[in-house]
Design an enzyme around this catalytic site. Structure first.
Site, PDB file in Angstrom:
ATOM      1  N   LYS A 123     -79.512 -44.957 -10.553  1.00 39.18           N
ATOM      2  CA  LYS A 123     -80.582 -44.967  -9.555  1.00 39.18           C
ATOM      3  C   LYS A 123     -81.674 -45.969  -9.922  1.00 39.18           C
ATOM      4  O   LYS A 123     -82.231 -46.638  -9.038  1.00 39.18           O
ATOM      5  CB  LYS A 123     -81.163 -43.548  -9.433  1.00 39.18           C
ATOM      6  CG  LYS A 123     -80.161 -42.550  -8.862  1.00 39.18           C
ATOM      7  CD  LYS A 123     -80.647 -41.119  -8.970  1.00 39.18           C
ATOM      8  CE  LYS A 123     -79.628 -40.145  -8.401  1.00 39.18           C
ATOM      9  NZ  LYS A 123     -80.032 -38.733  -8.590  1.00 39.18           N
TER      10      LYS A 123
ATOM     11  N   VAL B 233     -80.211 -42.483  -3.686  1.00 40.65           N
ATOM     12  CA  VAL B 233     -81.297 -42.205  -4.638  1.00 40.65           C
ATOM     13  C   VAL B 233     -82.242 -41.169  -4.041  1.00 40.65           C
ATOM     14  O   VAL B 233     -82.728 -41.336  -2.926  1.00 40.65           O
ATOM     15  CB  VAL B 233     -82.099 -43.487  -4.979  1.00 40.65           C
ATOM     16  CG1 VAL B 233     -83.227 -43.160  -5.952  1.00 40.65           C
ATOM     17  CG2 VAL B 233     -81.191 -44.558  -5.559  1.00 40.65           C
TER      18      VAL B 233
ATOM     19  N   GLY C 279     -76.513 -22.825 -11.566  1.00 44.76           N
ATOM     20  CA  GLY C 279     -75.920 -23.841 -10.710  1.00 44.76           C
ATOM     21  C   GLY C 279     -76.706 -25.132 -10.624  1.00 44.76           C
ATOM     22  O   GLY C 279     -76.377 -26.014  -9.822  1.00 44.76           O
TER      23      GLY C 279
ATOM     24  N   GLY D 239     -78.521 -31.961  -3.244  1.00 42.87           N
ATOM     25  CA  GLY D 239     -78.092 -30.849  -2.407  1.00 42.87           C
ATOM     26  C   GLY D 239     -77.436 -31.325  -1.133  1.00 42.87           C
ATOM     27  O   GLY D 239     -77.685 -32.437  -0.667  1.00 42.87           O
TER      28      GLY D 239
ATOM     29  N   ILE E 296     -85.412 -37.751   0.181  1.00 40.55           N
ATOM     30  CA  ILE E 296     -86.696 -38.451   0.145  1.00 40.55           C
ATOM     31  C   ILE E 296     -86.569 -39.860   0.718  1.00 40.55           C
ATOM     32  O   ILE E 296     -85.756 -40.650   0.235  1.00 40.55           O
ATOM     33  CB  ILE E 296     -87.223 -38.554  -1.306  1.00 40.55           C
ATOM     34  CG1 ILE E 296     -87.309 -37.163  -1.936  1.00 40.55           C
ATOM     35  CG2 ILE E 296     -88.576 -39.235  -1.338  1.00 40.55           C
ATOM     36  CD1 ILE E 296     -87.612 -37.192  -3.430  1.00 40.55           C
TER      37      ILE E 296
ATOM     38  N   LYS F 281     -74.299 -43.779  -5.574  1.00 43.57           N
ATOM     39  CA  LYS F 281     -75.196 -44.492  -6.500  1.00 43.57           C
ATOM     40  C   LYS F 281     -74.446 -45.272  -7.570  1.00 43.57           C
ATOM     41  O   LYS F 281     -74.824 -46.394  -7.914  1.00 43.57           O
ATOM     42  CB  LYS F 281     -76.160 -43.512  -7.143  1.00 43.57           C
ATOM     43  CG  LYS F 281     -75.480 -42.353  -7.839  1.00 43.57           C
ATOM     44  CD  LYS F 281     -76.446 -41.272  -8.217  1.00 43.57           C
ATOM     45  CE  LYS F 281     -75.725 -40.035  -8.729  1.00 43.57           C
ATOM     46  NZ  LYS F 281     -75.119 -39.235  -7.643  1.00 43.57           N
TER      47      LYS F 281
ATOM     48  N   VAL G  70     -79.955 -42.747  19.588  1.00 38.94           N
ATOM     49  CA  VAL G  70     -79.146 -43.958  19.395  1.00 38.94           C
ATOM     50  C   VAL G  70     -79.015 -44.761  20.685  1.00 38.94           C
ATOM     51  O   VAL G  70     -78.987 -45.997  20.667  1.00 38.94           O
ATOM     52  CB  VAL G  70     -77.755 -43.580  18.844  1.00 38.94           C
ATOM     53  CG1 VAL G  70     -76.812 -44.776  18.862  1.00 38.94           C
ATOM     54  CG2 VAL G  70     -77.872 -43.007  17.433  1.00 38.94           C
TER      55      VAL G  70
ATOM     56  N   GLU H  92     -74.021 -29.089 -13.898  1.00 37.75           N
ATOM     57  CA  GLU H  92     -72.564 -29.042 -13.776  1.00 37.75           C
ATOM     58  C   GLU H  92     -71.953 -28.451 -15.048  1.00 37.75           C
ATOM     59  O   GLU H  92     -72.588 -28.406 -16.108  1.00 37.75           O
ATOM     60  CB  GLU H  92     -72.017 -30.452 -13.565  1.00 37.75           C
ATOM     61  CG  GLU H  92     -72.547 -31.161 -12.327  1.00 37.75           C
ATOM     62  CD  GLU H  92     -71.958 -30.609 -11.036  1.00 37.75           C
ATOM     63  OE1 GLU H  92     -70.949 -29.862 -11.107  1.00 37.75           O
ATOM     64  OE2 GLU H  92     -72.514 -30.892  -9.962  1.00 37.75           O
TER      65      GLU H  92
END
Length: 434
Positions: free
Chosen positions: A208, A135, A190, A309, A139, A108, A38, A193
């Protein structure tokens, strides 16, 4: 915007659940590296939570229940939001942006409903609004759409953006089990939900899809604009039928340009579809996400990885945090909303699609000709037919060429009323070239 070169960038964190806890860990563990990247130290100014006594892993002096005071204090430069939902997130982020604080969010649902309002607040104060983590988790997807491909013309974005539904459909494909059985297993492990509605009914993917379409086509798209269907009606028979055609079933978010007589529009939809096993998305299994992008100059590309996650999502949050911190340190500014095109979202009925139709029919001569006549009446052409005879009845499977969804739906409705058709067993859309 004032220069902060050399001065610490002070961060307020809203929420300290699965993702928030990982954000705190990364900020502490990577403090030296973040300072180097930074050009200034990045420090936590405070963490807003509802129940401080439930967060013993976090230094007590950082915790507060007064989120509004935290996001508007002069001692904060950037607000990171990972609490989710519409309120109080919307009010808090608008307060932060109007006070000149840059915002990083993973929300989202909020962006799919209120992105215009948030961008207007950011523009009013000259603050940044970043949301890569909203989203597909870790990735890097939104920034390529927002920046790297900004000079290209994107024609289509199609992807698997919900890990729960992909885990369920992958499980049904590999085991032959029913939807209910596989959902139960996903919940036990898991991956789903206790209340899986947002995932299995397509609400998560629709939010999304709205964000992806807005960025890809420079047009404001909300979740309400997205045609949405979930996976609860996908049967083991549907999965088996797809296999017989060399295909697999995925819940897809599809955003594409659609040419119409009155000009170009866009189609934004979420629904289960059969895709060829040769398609890159067909090999995406389990809880992974992948998005396939097509652009005029760049051609075809795919983004793949962990779609959810704590740690993967926190990685995307930290990437955004570094970007906005650099901007504040070096007097920069991130990209603003790009909605200049203003392309209309076409209704699902006007969208070209293809259908796979499975019929239970009487096993006698003339059945296929009667069914084919209905297709011809609605100007829908047939690409492939498979018929299997049984005692007293037969199975008839038809795959169509592209036609408007309204024409295909009308065709199916009329076929269901034919005396020779005992039952329309299943109807599923087909995507991708053979």
């Amino acid at each position: 915007m004032a220069s902060h070169e050399g001065k610490p960038i002070r961060v307020a964190l809203l929420g300290c659940g699965t993702v928030g806890t990982e954000v705190v860990r990364l900020l502490i563990d990577q403090a030296v590296d973040l300072t180097a990247r930074v050009g200034a130290p990045v420090e936590l100014a405070g963490i807003a939570v509802r129940k401080p006594n439930k967060h013993r892993e976090v230094p007590a002096e950082l915790l507060t229940t007064d989120a509004e005071a935290l996001v508007t204090t002069d001692d904060v430069d950037v607000v990171v939001e990972v609490i989710g939902g519409i309120e109080p997130a919307r009010t808090l982020l608008l307060s932060a942006l109007r006070a000149g604080k840059s915002v990083v969010t993973a929300n989202k649902a909020l962006l799919a409903e209120h992105s215009a309002e948030l961008f207007e607040a950011a523009d009013g104060s000259g603050a940044d609004l970043y949301f890569e983590a909203a989203v597909a988790g870790a990735i890097p997807l939104l920034r390529p759409l927002r920046e790297s491909l900004a000079g290209d013309r994107i024609t289509r974005v199609m992807g698997i953006v919900n890990g729960t539904t992909n885990f369920i459909l992958s499980g049904m494909d590999s085991t032959g089990a029913s939807y209910a059985e596989t959902l139960e297993e996903a919940t036990r492990l898991g991956y789903a939900e206790a209340d899986p509605t947002a995932d299995v009914d397509g609400f998560d993917a629709a939010s999304k899809a709205a964000i992806l379409a807005s960025l890809a086509f420079h047009s404001r798209v909300t979740a309400a604009d997205v045609h949405r269907e979930g996976i609860a009606s996908v049967s083991a028979a549907d999965i088996a039928a797809a296999k017989a055609l060399g295909r697999t079933v995925k819940l897809l978010a599809i955003c594409e340009r659609v040419a119409q007589e009155d000009g170009e529009g866009i189609s934004v939809r979420v629904h289960p579809a059969m895709i060829p096993t040769s398609h890159p998305l067909a090999s995406v299994h389990g809880a992974f996400n992948a998005v396939f992008v097509e652009a005029d100059a760049a051609g075809e590309m795919m983004f793949y990885g962990q779609g959810a996650g704590g740690a993967p999502t926190a990685s995307a949050v930290l990437g955004d945090l570094v970007a906005v911190a650099r901007n504040r340190t070096h007097r920069g500014r991130g990209p603003r909303e790009s909605a200049y095109a203003g392309l209309p979202v076409r209704p699902m009925g006007q969208t070209p699609t293809r259908y796979h139709i499975s019929l239970d029919v009487a096993d006698r001569a003339g059945v296929l000709s009667q069914v084919a006549a209905v297709f011809a009446e609605h100007d829908v052409s047939i690409a492939a037919v498979r018929q299997e005879g049984r005692v007293d009845d037969a199975s008839l499977v038809i795959v169509t060429h592209a036609a408007t969804d309204a024409a295909l739906r009308s065709t199916v409705d009329k076929i269901g009323g034919l005396p020779v058709v005992r039952e329309v067993v299943s109807v599923m859309r087909v995507e991708g070239e053979e």
